[in-house]
Design a protein around this motif. Sequence first.
Motif, PDB file in Angstrom:
ATOM      1  N   TYR A  59     -23.657   4.753  31.052  1.00 34.02           N
ATOM      2  CA  TYR A  59     -23.630   5.876  31.515  1.00 34.02           C
ATOM      3  C   TYR A  59     -22.242   7.024  31.120  1.00 34.02           C
ATOM      4  O   TYR A  59     -22.816   8.290  31.578  1.00 34.02           O
ATOM      5  CB  TYR A  59     -25.475   6.425  32.136  1.00 34.02           C
ATOM      6  N   ASP A  60     -21.093   6.013  31.241  1.00 36.08           N
ATOM      7  CA  ASP A  60     -20.076   7.110  32.045  1.00 36.08           C
ATOM      8  C   ASP A  60     -20.991   7.721  33.562  1.00 36.08           C
ATOM      9  O   ASP A  60     -19.685   9.000  33.156  1.00 36.08           O
ATOM     10  CB  ASP A  60     -20.095   8.244  30.260  1.00 36.08           C
ATOM     11  N   LEU A  61     -21.308   7.398  34.115  1.00 39.11           N
ATOM     12  CA  LEU A  61     -20.989   7.896  34.977  1.00 39.11           C
ATOM     13  C   LEU A  61     -20.476   6.767  36.456  1.00 39.11           C
ATOM     14  O   LEU A  61     -20.693   5.469  36.283  1.00 39.11           O
ATOM     15  CB  LEU A  61     -22.790   7.860  35.617  1.00 39.11           C
ATOM     16  N   ARG A  62     -20.078   7.838  36.904  1.00 45.56           N
ATOM     17  CA  ARG A  62     -19.356   6.906  38.699  1.00 45.56           C
ATOM     18  C   ARG A  62     -21.007   7.464  39.781  1.00 45.56           C
ATOM     19  O   ARG A  62     -20.705   8.719  39.497  1.00 45.56           O
ATOM     20  CB  ARG A  62     -18.206   7.404  38.887  1.00 45.56           C
ATOM     21  N   ILE A  63     -21.159   6.692  40.492  1.00 48.89           N
ATOM     22  CA  ILE A  63     -21.705   6.812  41.693  1.00 48.89           C
ATOM     23  C   ILE A  63     -21.237   6.849  42.850  1.00 48.89           C
ATOM     24  O   ILE A  63     -19.990   5.865  43.109  1.00 48.89           O
ATOM     25  CB  ILE A  63     -22.970   5.494  42.276  1.00 48.89           C
TER      26      ILE A  63
END
Length: 179
Positions: A100-104
């Motif tokens: 989802y083009d996310l970085r945690i």
Amino acid sequence: MNTHSEYDPDDNFARAFGAESVLDEDAALEAVAWQLLLLINPGDEDAAMQQFATCRDALDEGTDPVQALRDAIDWKSGFFIAGDDPAGLIDVLNELASRYDLRIDWGVEDPTDEDFLDDAEVPALIGTAFDRLREHHYTLWTWETGGEDHAGWITRQQDDEALPLVAGALGFHVRPGAG
């Protein structure tokens, strides 16, 4: 006035489960599995279709639905990780979030640092990931594995009402985050 004797051709739900209906349990199971795969692969019907084919083959061989889905989605749209493997959890959740083009943000500069991992606990990391994903309108779900392992998937926050219903119909007992 609507009575039970009136026929409404648009009321497919009522007709599907009436006394005269024939319920094909295998088809119903596949339909619910497909709905789950769509929820955990938001916007990626191709991935859902590939996982569905794998799941359907396992179901045809008599595999339990939870096991069939778990195997079909592992490291693609879901995770199943040992309770004492914080490094594995970080890896898999980073992989899933990247879809989802996310970085945690794990709260440290290097989440692979051995000192950090020595003190890290999987439920706390799940809680951190849940909080970070909610900031972007996604929900990290976990489901009961019957042991010390942890498992789950990520969905859009707008699907928070649908996911427990669909997952429950397949035998998954789910909760948001480490709940």
